[in-house]
Write a protein that holds these residues in place. Structure first.
Motif, PDB file in Angstrom:
ATOM      1  N   GLY A  10       6.444 -35.717  37.021  1.00  0.00           N
ATOM      2  CA  GLY A  10       6.058 -34.719  38.034  1.00  0.00           C
ATOM      3  C   GLY A  10       6.744 -33.269  37.884  1.00  0.00           C
ATOM      4  N   HIS A  11       7.906 -33.209  37.283  1.00  0.00           N
ATOM      5  CA  HIS A  11       8.412 -31.841  36.941  1.00  0.00           C
ATOM      6  C   HIS A  11       7.721 -31.126  35.813  1.00  0.00           C
ATOM      7  CE1 HIS A  11      11.736 -32.572  39.525  1.00  0.00           C
ATOM      8  NE2 HIS A  11      12.301 -33.562  38.770  1.00  0.00           N
ATOM      9  N   LEU A  12       7.215 -32.043  35.120  1.00  0.00           N
ATOM     10  CA  LEU A  12       6.426 -31.258  33.790  1.00  0.00           C
ATOM     11  C   LEU A  12       5.083 -30.804  34.393  1.00  0.00           C
ATOM     12  CD1 LEU A  12       7.036 -33.617  30.679  1.00  0.00           C
ATOM     13  CD2 LEU A  12       7.810 -31.365  31.021  1.00  0.00           C
ATOM     14  N   LEU A  13       4.666 -31.629  35.254  1.00  0.00           N
ATOM     15  CA  LEU A  13       3.110 -31.073  35.992  1.00  0.00           C
ATOM     16  C   LEU A  13       3.137 -30.044  36.903  1.00  0.00           C
ATOM     17  CD1 LEU A  13       0.327 -31.722  36.887  1.00  0.00           C
ATOM     18  CD2 LEU A  13       1.290 -33.071  38.781  1.00  0.00           C
ATOM     19  N   CYS A  14       4.604 -29.761  37.356  1.00  0.00           N
ATOM     20  CA  CYS A  14       4.687 -28.581  38.342  1.00  0.00           C
ATOM     21  C   CYS A  14       4.958 -27.408  37.416  1.00  0.00           C
ATOM     22  CB  CYS A  14       6.010 -29.189  39.005  1.00  0.00           C
ATOM     23  SG  CYS A  14       6.101 -27.636  40.448  1.00  0.00           S
ATOM     24  N   ALA A  15       5.804 -27.503  36.202  1.00  0.00           N
ATOM     25  CA  ALA A  15       5.942 -26.446  35.166  1.00  0.00           C
ATOM     26  C   ALA A  15       4.688 -26.297  34.719  1.00  0.00           C
ATOM     27  CB  ALA A  15       6.924 -27.047  34.234  1.00  0.00           C
ATOM     28  N   LEU A  16       3.857 -27.125  34.299  1.00  0.00           N
ATOM     29  CA  LEU A  16       2.463 -26.668  33.511  1.00  0.00           C
ATOM     30  C   LEU A  16       1.799 -25.905  34.627  1.00  0.00           C
ATOM     31  CD1 LEU A  16       0.695 -26.984  31.326  1.00  0.00           C
ATOM     32  CD2 LEU A  16      -0.043 -29.201  32.144  1.00  0.00           C
ATOM     33  N   THR A  17       1.733 -26.730  35.880  1.00  0.00           N
ATOM     34  CA  THR A  17       0.789 -25.732  37.045  1.00  0.00           C
ATOM     35  C   THR A  17       1.253 -24.272  37.018  1.00  0.00           C
ATOM     36  OG1 THR A  17       0.632 -27.910  38.179  1.00  0.00           O
ATOM     37  CG2 THR A  17       0.426 -25.847  39.450  1.00  0.00           C
ATOM     38  N   PHE A  18       2.541 -23.895  37.270  1.00  0.00           N
ATOM     39  CA  PHE A  18       3.230 -22.650  37.201  1.00  0.00           C
ATOM     40  C   PHE A  18       2.634 -21.845  36.120  1.00  0.00           C
ATOM     41  CE2 PHE A  18       6.188 -24.409  40.682  1.00  0.00           C
ATOM     42  CZ  PHE A  18       5.652 -23.507  41.863  1.00  0.00           C
ATOM     43  N   ALA A  21      -0.862 -21.260  36.351  1.00  0.00           N
ATOM     44  CA  ALA A  21      -1.185 -20.179  37.505  1.00  0.00           C
ATOM     45  C   ALA A  21      -0.622 -18.870  36.928  1.00  0.00           C
ATOM     46  CB  ALA A  21      -0.254 -20.370  38.687  1.00  0.00           C
ATOM     47  N   ALA A  22       0.551 -18.686  36.332  1.00  0.00           N
ATOM     48  CA  ALA A  22       0.994 -17.411  35.775  1.00  0.00           C
ATOM     49  C   ALA A  22       0.303 -16.699  34.897  1.00  0.00           C
ATOM     50  CB  ALA A  22       2.372 -17.608  35.256  1.00  0.00           C
ATOM     51  N   GLY A  23      -0.360 -17.489  34.163  1.00  0.00           N
ATOM     52  CA  GLY A  23      -1.570 -16.878  33.020  1.00  0.00           C
ATOM     53  C   GLY A  23      -2.942 -16.698  33.812  1.00  0.00           C
ATOM     54  N   ASN A  24      -3.140 -17.255  34.737  1.00  0.00           N
ATOM     55  CA  ASN A  24      -4.515 -17.029  35.501  1.00  0.00           C
ATOM     56  C   ASN A  24      -4.270 -15.737  36.315  1.00  0.00           C
ATOM     57  OD1 ASN A  24      -6.539 -17.121  37.349  1.00  0.00           O
ATOM     58  ND2 ASN A  24      -6.307 -19.088  37.902  1.00  0.00           N
ATOM     59  N   LEU A  25      -2.942 -15.545  37.016  1.00  0.00           N
ATOM     60  CA  LEU A  25      -2.617 -14.084  37.776  1.00  0.00           C
ATOM     61  C   LEU A  25      -2.641 -13.378  36.645  1.00  0.00           C
ATOM     62  CD1 LEU A  25      -2.200 -12.996  40.353  1.00  0.00           C
ATOM     63  CD2 LEU A  25       0.400 -13.498  39.881  1.00  0.00           C
ATOM     64  N   ALA A  26      -2.077 -13.239  35.595  1.00  0.00           N
ATOM     65  CA  ALA A  26      -1.746 -12.141  34.628  1.00  0.00           C
ATOM     66  C   ALA A  26      -3.344 -11.748  34.176  1.00  0.00           C
ATOM     67  CB  ALA A  26      -1.123 -12.595  33.427  1.00  0.00           C
ATOM     68  N   LEU A  27      -4.239 -12.651  33.701  1.00  0.00           N
ATOM     69  CA  LEU A  27      -5.648 -12.280  33.333  1.00  0.00           C
ATOM     70  C   LEU A  27      -6.247 -11.555  34.611  1.00  0.00           C
ATOM     71  CD1 LEU A  27      -6.419 -15.549  31.376  1.00  0.00           C
ATOM     72  CD2 LEU A  27      -6.136 -13.403  30.676  1.00  0.00           C
ATOM     73  N   MET A  28      -6.237 -12.189  35.724  1.00  0.00           N
ATOM     74  CA  MET A  28      -6.835 -11.549  36.641  1.00  0.00           C
ATOM     75  C   MET A  28      -6.370 -10.146  36.882  1.00  0.00           C
ATOM     76  SD  MET A  28      -9.164 -13.638  38.381  1.00  0.00           S
ATOM     77  CE  MET A  28      -9.491 -13.008  39.948  1.00  0.00           C
ATOM     78  N   LEU A  29      -4.997  -9.951  37.076  1.00  0.00           N
ATOM     79  CA  LEU A  29      -4.762  -8.695  37.409  1.00  0.00           C
ATOM     80  C   LEU A  29      -5.045  -7.641  36.058  1.00  0.00           C
ATOM     81  CD1 LEU A  29      -1.049  -9.382  38.351  1.00  0.00           C
ATOM     82  CD2 LEU A  29      -2.783  -8.386  39.563  1.00  0.00           C
ATOM     83  N   TYR A  30      -4.986  -8.152  34.832  1.00  0.00           N
ATOM     84  CA  TYR A  30      -5.407  -7.214  33.682  1.00  0.00           C
ATOM     85  C   TYR A  30      -7.052  -6.780  33.928  1.00  0.00           C
ATOM     86  CZ  TYR A  30      -7.214  -5.807  29.215  1.00  0.00           C
ATOM     87  OH  TYR A  30      -7.630  -5.074  28.042  1.00  0.00           O
ATOM     88  N   ALA A  31      -7.718  -7.801  34.214  1.00  0.00           N
ATOM     89  CA  ALA A  31      -9.207  -7.509  34.323  1.00  0.00           C
ATOM     90  C   ALA A  31      -9.634  -6.787  35.640  1.00  0.00           C
ATOM     91  CB  ALA A  31     -10.035  -8.888  34.531  1.00  0.00           C
ATOM     92  N   PHE A  96      -1.436 -15.866  46.077  1.00  0.00           N
ATOM     93  CA  PHE A  96      -0.641 -16.769  47.026  1.00  0.00           C
ATOM     94  C   PHE A  96      -0.577 -18.188  46.559  1.00  0.00           C
ATOM     95  CE2 PHE A  96      -1.944 -13.164  49.596  1.00  0.00           C
ATOM     96  CZ  PHE A  96      -0.614 -12.822  50.056  1.00  0.00           C
ATOM     97  N   TYR A  97      -1.384 -18.503  45.343  1.00  0.00           N
ATOM     98  CA  TYR A  97      -1.525 -20.036  44.784  1.00  0.00           C
ATOM     99  C   TYR A  97       0.077 -20.526  44.629  1.00  0.00           C
ATOM    100  CZ  TYR A  97      -2.741 -23.920  42.046  1.00  0.00           C
ATOM    101  OH  TYR A  97      -2.559 -24.965  41.218  1.00  0.00           O
ATOM    102  N   PRO A  98       0.720 -19.806  43.594  1.00  0.00           N
ATOM    103  CA  PRO A  98       2.134 -20.337  43.325  1.00  0.00           C
ATOM    104  C   PRO A  98       2.810 -20.640  44.648  1.00  0.00           C
ATOM    105  CG  PRO A  98       1.486 -18.386  41.739  1.00  0.00           C
ATOM    106  CD  PRO A  98       0.459 -18.439  43.029  1.00  0.00           C
ATOM    107  N   VAL A  99       2.974 -19.839  45.394  1.00  0.00           N
ATOM    108  CA  VAL A  99       3.793 -20.000  46.663  1.00  0.00           C
ATOM    109  C   VAL A  99       3.326 -21.379  47.425  1.00  0.00           C
ATOM    110  CG1 VAL A  99       4.423 -19.182  49.036  1.00  0.00           C
ATOM    111  CG2 VAL A  99       3.978 -17.589  47.221  1.00  0.00           C
ATOM    112  N   PHE A 100       2.131 -21.711  47.445  1.00  0.00           N
ATOM    113  CA  PHE A 100       1.617 -22.849  47.895  1.00  0.00           C
ATOM    114  C   PHE A 100       2.110 -24.039  47.271  1.00  0.00           C
ATOM    115  CE2 PHE A 100      -1.824 -26.033  48.637  1.00  0.00           C
ATOM    116  CZ  PHE A 100      -1.637 -26.217  49.987  1.00  0.00           C
ATOM    117  N   VAL A 101       1.862 -23.799  45.872  1.00  0.00           N
ATOM    118  CA  VAL A 101       2.149 -24.998  45.124  1.00  0.00           C
ATOM    119  C   VAL A 101       3.841 -25.225  45.107  1.00  0.00           C
ATOM    120  CG1 VAL A 101       2.550 -25.647  42.608  1.00  0.00           C
ATOM    121  CG2 VAL A 101       0.569 -24.591  43.477  1.00  0.00           C
ATOM    122  N   ALA A 102       4.424 -24.336  45.272  1.00  0.00           N
ATOM    123  CA  ALA A 102       6.051 -24.530  45.389  1.00  0.00           C
ATOM    124  C   ALA A 102       6.363 -25.165  46.724  1.00  0.00           C
ATOM    125  CB  ALA A 102       6.716 -23.037  45.535  1.00  0.00           C
TER     126      ALA A 102
END
Length: 174
Positions: A10-18, A21-31, A96-102
């Motif tokens: 469960g913790h690994l899944l949560c860490a992987l999800t974050f 999500a961080a990679g996703n957000l970074a790519l979107m912000l860059y583009a 807002f996705y990481p806030v919802f996941v947390a």
């Protein structure tokens, strides 16, 4: 031992999800922010969600066209607006996705994980729809070799969204 392994998973899944999500957000912000939504940024053309500039040989510079000129060229204003809204809405969801996941992780809500999967699917659909609409509208002026970092970042975002969906679907307890 099984309970400990389940908690670690469960913790690994949560860490992987974050991380995803961080990679996703970074790519979107860059583009969309760093590249200003430009999917093609070459010396002879700049085409993006806010720009449509082509080389004017007479003036010897890039000439950015207005919407009335784009309509004459066969580019639909509502189609371009729809593409822009879809792609930038995906950016808002990504913020807002990481806030919802947390929130879901803290409350350990089973239904919340299902909602996260639905959000990921919605993000994938609107990003694909917006990018597809944009490419359909501008395909006459863009060649495959013209795409630059902004486009590649959006493709990377699509890949990460698909990876996030597969991650959530692969865990049986969700």
């Amino acid at each position: 031992m099984g309970l400990l392994q389940q908690r670690c998973t469960g913790h690994l899944l949560c860490a992987l999800t974050f991380l995803e999500a961080a990679g996703n957000l970074a790519l979107m912000l860059y583009a969309l922010l760093w590249e200003a939504g430009n999917l093609v940024d070459l010396p002879d053309k700049r085409i993006g969600f806010y720009n449509f500039c082509l080389w004017n040989a007479t003036a010897g510079e890039l000439q950015c066209l207005e919407y009335k000129h784009l309509q004459v060229m066969g580019i639909s204003l509502p189609g371009m607006v729809l593409a822009r809204v879809c792609v930038y809405a995906c950016l808002v969801f990504s913020i807002f996705y990481p806030v919802f996941v947390a929130n879901v992780k803290c409350r350990e809500e089973r239904e919340g994980w299902k909602a996260i999967l639905i959000i990921l699917i919605i993000k994938m659909i609107i990003l694909s729809g917006g990018l597809g609409t944009f490419l359909f509208q501008t395909s006459q002026w863009i060649h495959l070799s013209d795409f630059t970092g902004g486009f590649l970042a959006l493709l990377g975002t699509q890949a990460l969204l698909l990876l996030q969906i597969l991650t959530h679907r692969s865990v049986p307890r969700l």
